[in-house]
Design an enzyme around this catalytic site. Structure first.
Site, mmCIF file in Angstrom:
data_model
loop_
_atom_site.group_PDB
_atom_site.id
_atom_site.type_symbol
_atom_site.label_atom_id
_atom_site.label_comp_id
_atom_site.label_asym_id
_atom_site.label_seq_id
_atom_site.Cartn_x
_atom_site.Cartn_y
_atom_site.Cartn_z
ATOM 1 N N HIS A 84 3.683 -5.151 8.661
ATOM 2 C CA HIS A 84 4.004 -4.337 9.331
ATOM 3 C C HIS A 84 5.020 -3.191 8.101
ATOM 4 O O HIS A 84 5.674 -3.029 8.499
ATOM 5 C CB HIS A 84 4.273 -4.197 10.611
ATOM 6 N N GLU A 115 1.562 -7.945 17.088
ATOM 7 C CA GLU A 115 3.119 -8.381 16.411
ATOM 8 C C GLU A 115 3.864 -8.893 16.956
ATOM 9 O O GLU A 115 4.478 -8.652 18.314
ATOM 10 C CB GLU A 115 2.598 -6.952 15.484
ATOM 11 N N ASP A 148 -2.221 -4.739 6.663
ATOM 12 C CA ASP A 148 -0.512 -4.853 7.111
ATOM 13 C C ASP A 148 0.432 -4.944 8.449
ATOM 14 O O ASP A 148 1.310 -4.265 8.661
ATOM 15 C CB ASP A 148 0.138 -3.889 6.570
ATOM 16 N N HIS A 187 -1.815 13.128 5.348
ATOM 17 C CA HIS A 187 -0.809 13.435 4.458
ATOM 18 C C HIS A 187 -0.698 11.907 4.367
ATOM 19 O O HIS A 187 -0.346 11.903 2.472
ATOM 20 C CB HIS A 187 0.597 12.925 5.727
ATOM 21 N N ILE A 188 -1.347 10.577 3.949
ATOM 22 C CA ILE A 188 -0.917 9.917 2.983
ATOM 23 C C ILE A 188 -2.392 9.470 2.433
ATOM 24 O O ILE A 188 -2.522 8.987 1.462
ATOM 25 C CB ILE A 188 -1.241 8.140 3.829
ATOM 26 N N SER A 214 -3.149 0.968 8.361
ATOM 27 C CA SER A 214 -3.090 2.012 10.126
ATOM 28 C C SER A 214 -2.364 1.313 11.034
ATOM 29 O O SER A 214 -1.521 1.397 11.449
ATOM 30 C CB SER A 214 -4.727 2.591 9.658
ATOM 31 N N GLY A 247 4.112 -1.195 5.399
ATOM 32 C CA GLY A 247 3.877 0.413 4.920
ATOM 33 C C GLY A 247 4.934 0.394 3.984
ATOM 34 O O GLY A 247 5.416 1.225 3.057
ATOM 35 N N GLY A 248 5.435 1.453 5.604
ATOM 36 C CA GLY A 248 6.485 2.143 5.360
ATOM 37 C C GLY A 248 7.730 1.310 5.323
ATOM 38 O O GLY A 248 8.821 2.875 5.314
#
Length: 640
Positions: free
Chosen positions: A523, A500, A495, A392-393, A470, A525-526
């Site tokens: 992190h 983490e 990202d 999708h991305i 990703s 990205g979204g």
């Protein structure tokens, strides 16, 4: 000679339900609302109403004797019968939600339900009739009116007008059976305290008073809970207030609101939990919502005794042991589309900043360096964008990359149809050989660990721009560091990281820190308001469809079924091991108990079968037990 015991019939005692009215059957206190209506035009009306409410609360909490509370309230109240008529219509619109949806119980047990209230019959009886209850079973005070309809007092001969009135009324009734009291006030508890009832249920759907809940046998958030505990007819198969939802990692508030609006018990935590913490926390959880940091392992699932469903508020699901969840009948949902645009925009932004050396020059400016130069700064137009992963991305990045004038090359292990002028490559090496910019868009399966390492960086063009938005573990970080220091990689945007922080309060450490022309983001990205709100709405919709209806549309680990809305039937959801003969066993049980089937749905995966059967409402407990007793049963639920 026959044994007399052979002929003895043991019957259960008759059940009586003594229910308070104000803030129990209705959402509000009737006398308070009457004051608000009657004193609306009074210049001092607002302060008088506030004082009346204060006196009501003190009386209900046991801080003031009831008779004193009532006397002081009536002294402030200047009302007329016309105001009572307005109040009745208002109360009809403010019936407590759980009472409103359980009218069937109220009507069926009308002979055994007694409203015992310190309120007034003048407005209680019309509401009782409205709900199918019997006026003769209403025990409450009555107003005294003058010739013009003004309220001038209360019938003092009624014991309910005095302190201890409820106790006197219940003594007079002399109920022979099991008595349950449901109410929100201390005077309701006193019935049980004086030995006139077996159980007192503190009702907190509308108001919660610690002085009342602290002495209750049970604290119930709705009438549904009372009916469920006592196995009585009810509008819902289970009380939603008993379903615990755990939301982690600061998912969007829209998710919390979606569950709370339906009456679920929601716990919301900003951070992630480690395995030990989650093993303890998940024991009484029915639905859990996570993002990418929380790991739902086999060990965690072994502790999840009540877990029905998992919601991943992100695209990836590699942080969840999907196979183990499937074996345990736990349905998993994710958000495959909601944050796609946000990730793509960050990729576009970072590739432009990196190829133009914007990040380096900005850092220099903050240090007082003026470096106005075009050396090693390029446009993205005409450059070759290479992508590993074309989901999708990747496909949306492909479209926007072409719109910027780039040539697009991609590799995916699945056979994907190229969009626009994108060119499909046979291997990652083919992509690396031509790409000026490489962007990763792959999932986090274990086999992808260190997919990009020293060998792969050596296959890339000198000075390549490299982006990973990703999964952190797909890149060998020391190899990337070396490629950056050697100049093989001219700039990187990262990202995601192998390790983490669980919360924003924990420090971040990486070998990539301090390197030139490297953009590090936490992190995000979204992490846009649009994406998180979209996910916050989408994932709960899928979870609620499954919990409330049985539909598994959008699941990532379950047989996928879209079911019609349940209408005038009971729905049986049977999850079982996928072995031959289960459907025959189910149908034999239906035949044995003469069950009329209105609808039947079945879908299987390699591991499990999912059967949904809509049946008529009349059936025995033995029928349900027979279904649960099928050896291969993993999980069984009923909806109505």
């Amino acid at each position: 000679m026959n044994n007399l015991l052979d002929f003895t019939v043991i019957t259960e005692p008759k059940k009586y339900f003594l229910i308070d009215f104000d803030s129990t059957i209705t959402k509000v206190e009737g006398l308070d609302e009457l004051a608000a209506i009657a004193l609306k035009s009074d210049p001092e009306g607002e302060s008088k109403v506030a004082r009346i409410k204060e006196l009501t609360d003190k009386g209900m909490a046991g801080e003031l004797s009831f008779s004193e509370s009532l006397t002081q309230r009536l002294a402030l109240l200047k009302a007329n019968k016309s105001h009572v008529d307005i109040l009745i219509e208002f109360l009809k619109e403010n019936i407590t939600d759980s009472f409103d949806r359980n009218r069937a119980f109220l009507k069926e047990f009308a002979d055994q339900i007694l409203i015992i209230s310190s309120g007034f019959k003048d407005f209680i009886v019309p509401i009782a009739k409205h709900l199918g209850l019997k006026p003769e079973n209403v025990y409450a005070n009555t107003f005294i009116y003058n010739e013009t309809g003004d309220i001038v007092g209360v019938d003092q001969s009624n014991p309910l007008s005095k302190t201890g009135g409820k106790i006197e009324v219940v003594k007079f009734l002399n109920l022979d059976g099991h008595v349950s009291v449901i109410g929100d006030g201390f005077t309701d508890f006193e019935i049980k305290k004086h030995g006139l009832a077996q159980r007192f249920y503190a009702f907190i759907e509308n108001v919660e008073r610690s002085s009342v809940t602290s002495v209750a046998d049970f604290v119930i958030k709705s009438l549904d809970e009372f009916l469920f505990y006592n196995q009585l007819p009810r509008g819902y198969s289970y009380p939603k207030s008993m379903i615990k939802v755990l939301l982690l990692e600061n998912v969007h508030p829209a998710a919390k609101a979606a569950f709370e609006e339906q009456g679920f018990n929601v716990e919301f935590l900003k951070g992630a939990l480690d395995e030990d913490e989650l093993c303890e926390k998940i024991k009484d959880v029915s639905i859990i919502g996570i993002r990418s940091k929380t790991q739902i392992t086999k060990r965690v699932l072994e502790h999840a005794e009540k877990l029905l469903a998992i919601g991943a508020f992100c695209i990836g699901t590699n942080q969840i042991d999907l196979k183990e969840a499937e074996k345990r009948g736990i349905c998993v949902f994710n958000a495959p589309y909601s944050n796609t645009r946000s990730v793509v925009e960050l990729v576009i932004g970072e590739m432009i900043m990196l190829i133009r050396k914007v990040f380096v020059k900005s850092t220099g400016m903050h240090q007082g360096k003026w470096d106005k130069s075009a050396v090693n700064s390029f446009e993205v137009r005409g450059k070759k964008l290479g992508m590993i992963g074309y989901g999708h991305i990747g496909t949306q990045l492909s479209v926007l990359g072409e719109a910027l004038g780039m040539e697009v090359y991609f590799y995916d292990i699945a056979d994907k149809m190229p969009i626009g002028n994108a060119k499909k490559c046979r291997s990652m090496e083919d992509v690396f050989r031509v790409a000026d910019i490489v962007s990763l868009h792959i999932d986090g399966r274990e086999s992808n660990t260190h997919l990009i390492g020293e060998k792969e960086f050596n296959q890339m063009k000198d000075g390549v721009i490299f982006l990973n938005l990703s999964r952190g573990h797909v890149v060998d970080i020391p190899a990337l560091v070396q490629a950056l220091k050697s100049g093989k990689v001219g700039g990187a945007g990262v990202d995601v990281f192998p390790h983490e922080p669980k919360t924003n309060h924990e420090p971040f450490k990486s070998e990539l820190m301090g390197l030139e022309n490297v953009i590090l983001t936490p992190h995000i990205g979204g992490s846009t308001e649009e994406a998180q709100e979209g996910i916050g709405n989408y994932v709960p919709e899928r979870l609620l469809e499954y919990i409330n209806n049985g539909s598994t549309t959008g699941t990532v680990n379950f047989p996928e079924l879209s079911l019609p809305l349940l209408h005038d039937s009971h729905r049986l959801l049977h999850i079982h091991k996928n072995v031959p003969g289960i459907l025959a066993k189910l149908n034999n049980i239906f035949a044995k108990h003469h069950i009329n089937i209105r609808g039947q749905y079945l879908k299987t995966s390699a591991e499990i079968g999912y059967v949904i059967v809509d049946i008529e409402k009349s059936y025995s407990r033995e029928f349900v037990q027979d279904l649960k007793s099928i050896e291969e049963t993993i999980r069984f639920r009923m909806l109505f």
